[in-house]
Structures are given as C-alpha cells and as structure tokens.
Scaffold this motif. Structure first.
Motif, PDB file in Angstrom:
ATOM      1  N   GLU A 117       0.820  -1.213   0.000  1.00 13.99           N
ATOM      2  CA  GLU A 117       0.000   0.000   0.000  1.00 13.99           C
ATOM      3  C   GLU A 117       0.853   1.263   0.000  1.00 13.99           C
ATOM      4  N   GLN A 177       1.852   1.881  -3.532  1.00  9.72           N
ATOM      5  CA  GLN A 177       0.691   2.262  -4.339  1.00  9.72           C
ATOM      6  C   GLN A 177       0.221   3.682  -4.066  1.00  9.72           C
ATOM      7  N   LYS A 178       0.684   4.290  -2.979  1.00 11.70           N
ATOM      8  CA  LYS A 178       0.346   5.695  -2.730  1.00 11.70           C
ATOM      9  C   LYS A 178       0.876   6.599  -3.835  1.00 11.70           C
TER      10      LYS A 178
END
Length: 421
Positions: A78, A81-82
């Motif tokens: 995550e 993916q930011k």
C-alpha cells in the motif's frame, strides 16, 4: 549463503530460469522485468557479482563460513501504491525503496558490502527488495568476508536479543527515517509464533493468499436487518462495536490515539471543581469514555487481570480472530486503563493544596497500566509510547514513593478521608 552452488541457484531464480521463478511471473508480465543492480555485468548474476566483489575489496573468505547474506527488505504494498502502480518501475516509491534497501544494508554491512539488489516487478506482489550483502572485516590485518561479525555488531547497536530481530528493527528504523515517518516495524515473531520461511516459500504463500479472494460479505446494516436480536444480544453488540471502533481508531493513528471522551474534559473538571463537592462524580464524568472500554473488554475475555498476563490478548481470540486486532485492542485497553488512573489522580490532586502530598496514578486503579501500555507499544513496533495523559509529569516525593510498598489497607486510607475527599 555458504556455497557457490547456492549463489548459482539464486542467479537462476533471479533470471527466471528455474521452475519456481517461472511460476512466480504474472500472465501479462515479461519474465525478469524489474529494477536490478549488481557489481557484475549481468545485474542478476550473483556468482559473477560475488567474484567481482572479492576482487574489488581484495577480500578472502573463511572455510565453511557464509559468503553473503540474502536480505529480504519488505514494505507494505500500500505504501508503494500511494505514488502509483505497484509494478511500475517509474513509480517514485519503487525507486526509493530500491535505493534505500541498498543504502540500509551498507549502513551496517559497510561501504561496498552490497554485491547485488533486485526489485521484481513481474510477480503478483511487490514492495520486496532482495539484497545480497557480503560484509568485509579486518582479521589479522587482512580483509575477510564476515557476515557473522557484521550481524553481531548490528545486534549490539540495536540492543536486540538476536540477529534477525536486529535486522528487522534496523530496517524499520531506516525506512521511518528515510522513506516515511508513518512506517512501523512488523509484529515480532515471539508474538506471532510464525516460522521463518525461505524467500521462495514466502513468495508462494503470499501468492496463494492473494488468489484466495473470498466472496464479499453483506453490509453490516443488511446483516442486522435480517437478524432477530434480544436485549442481551444488543447489549453485547453495543460493547463489541465499541471495541471494534477503538481498534480501527488505534490502527489508523497508534501514536496519536486518545481514549473516548467523557462527559467532561480537563478544562471542564477544573471549572466544576469548585462547584461539585462530590469528587467521584467528577472522576466518573472525566474518564467515562475510557472506563467504558476497560469495562467492555471483560465481556470478551480481556479483563484487566487477564490482559496483564504475558499472552493476555490471546483470551480474545474467539471474538477477535486476527492477531493484529488483538494487539491493537490490547493497546487500547491499556491506554484507556492508564487514562482512568491518571484521571483519578488529576481530580483528587486538584483538591490537595500541598503538592508534596499529591497522589501518584501508579497506586490507583487499574494498577500496572503504564507498564502495559509500554508492552503493547513494543508488540506493535512503536518506537516509543506516546499515549496522551491528562496531567503533566508528576513529582513523587519520598513520602509518596514509600506508599508504593504499603499494604492495600494502608493505601486505601491514604486515598480517602485522610485527604478530606
């Protein structure tokens, strides 16, 4: 890695020539796609990189000793993916992770100790950098490859009990300093009871977990609408949802977590001190939200006495099957308990004019709250306990310290009428 054969096998895997490597590639990906660097002409030839490394540093090796370490540097996908697609080599978070993994390894292995790094972007997962580290140390005036000495030094620097914990703590601290201040260390092995897996086995397990997608569950509202609930059911559900909500709040901001509010805040207590003669009414109003959490926890097996045991959070497994939830809940209960003790001390001390006679929260219910907060902060990988206290740092004079060893009967007298409360 202790043999040339292991280095050759790792090269075949990195080049996607072995069956395990081929099986890891996504259907729409080019085998070997990703970011890679080594000291050799071929960035994925670890044997050639090791030979170049020895020649560059003029280092020898001890018979039977490891030639290098393979460090698996992991972050949550995550985070990558930011900043963009998980498998995009142009994603700045992928590039930062790739660069910082090498920099971290050389921070403890020594300058030039990394012989190769690799961030695969052809797999289903991501945010994992393989780093091959071959530290060199002086031995009898000559440079010698010594992974064990480098790990011992790291263990001493971090204060950890073993090398694996030292590596994980060091990596987490490095990421927090150089990548993102919100990054926290993974849960420790002694808490999870997980077994160490080889990189290939770990990858296969993660791929299986990602593919085992469950059918989306119905919404909470739909589930409740279709259920017949008794009064006892709704009462239990209220407490369960309270704890679930606090788990979510703590997970979102563990360092900034504050217990649920009461009917009065600190300023309100100070205002009503002269208007309300009943001390316990003020205490109850101040800590109402925190006390409701501690009380609710008893219904799910995580009462205060049970939670204080080393594995106390395991008592809540039936209602909170995820270990992460139980650890966050343990931290929530501990911090709410600490607030309860602090709140009682704060209110009572407002009515004691002599600061030398002020009560310490350490002798108030629930006992041992500060130690419990520190334990769960460690379990969750937080660098330092930062829970919010309602009062300033207390001054505990010698007379107060003596009370810590008094009998419960003596202690109860000190808390009550002796202070005119």
């Amino acid at each position: 890695m202790t043999t040339i054969a292991q280095l050759r096998g790792a090269s075949l895997h990195a080049q996607r020539h072995d069956e395990t490597g081929k099986a890891r590639v996504r259907e729409d990906a080019e085998p070997g796609f990703g970011l890679a660097w080594s000291k050799a002409e071929d960035d994925r030839d670890y044997l050639a990189a090791f030979k170049a490394h020895k020649a560059e540093l003029g280092a020898g090796e001890r018979k039977g000793s490891p030639l290098c370490l393979q460090a698996i540097c992991v972050l949550s996908p995550e985070w990558v993916q930011k900043a963009g697609n998980l498998h995009d080599p142009e994603n700045p978070h992928n590039r930062q992770l790739f660069d910082q993994a090498k920099a971290w390894a050389e921070s403890w292995g020594g300058k030039g100790s990394v012989i190769a790094t690799r961030l695969d972007l052809d797999e289903k997962g991501g945010a994992v950098v393989d780093v091959m580290v071959s530290p060199v140390r002086e031995s009898r005036g000559k440079p010698v490859i010594s992974t064990n000495k480098a790990l011992q030094e790291l263990k001493q620097d971090t204060g950890e009990r073993n090398e694996y914990s030292a590596l994980q703590t060091s990596w987490a601290d490095w990421c927090r300093e150089h990548l993102d201040a919100e990054i926290v260390r993974g849960t420790r092995k002694e808490i999870t009871q997980r077994q160490h897996l080889s990189p290939e086995t770990y990858g296969a397990v993660m791929d299986k977990a990602r593919s085992d997608l469950r059918r989306p569950v119905e919404s909470v509202r739909e589930a409740l609408q279709g259920s017949e609930l008794s009064w006892n059911d709704t009462d239990l559900l209220r407490d369960y949802l309270l704890l679930r909500g606090e788990i979510s709040r703590h997970r979102d901001d563990p360092r900034g977590y504050t217990p649920p509010e009461g009917d009065l805040d600190r300023e309100g207590v100070e205002i009503y001190t002269d208007l309300e003669s009943n001390t316990w009414k003020l205490i109850t109003a101040f800590r109402k939200g925190a006390e409701s959490v501690v009380t609710a926890a008893y219904r799910f097996g995580m009462g205060w006495d049970r939670l204080k045991e080393q594995d106390g959070h395991e008592a809540g497994r039936a209602w909170f099957p995820a270990l992460a939830d139980r650890l966050h809940l343990g931290a929530v209960i501990a911090k709410c308990g600490d607030f309860c003790a602090e709140a009682e001390a704060f209110v009572k001390n407002l009515r004691i004019e002599n600061p030398e006679s002020h009560l310490s929260s350490r002798i108030l219910w629930p006992l041992g709250s500060q130690e419990l907060v520190e334990r769960y902060d460690r379990h969750l990988g937080l660098s330092a306990p930062q829970h919010i206290r309602p009062v300033h740092q207390e001054r505990i004079p010698e007379v107060q310290k003596a009370r810590d060893v008094e009998s419960p009967q003596q202690r109860s007298r000190h808390r009550g009428d002796d202070y005119g409360l």
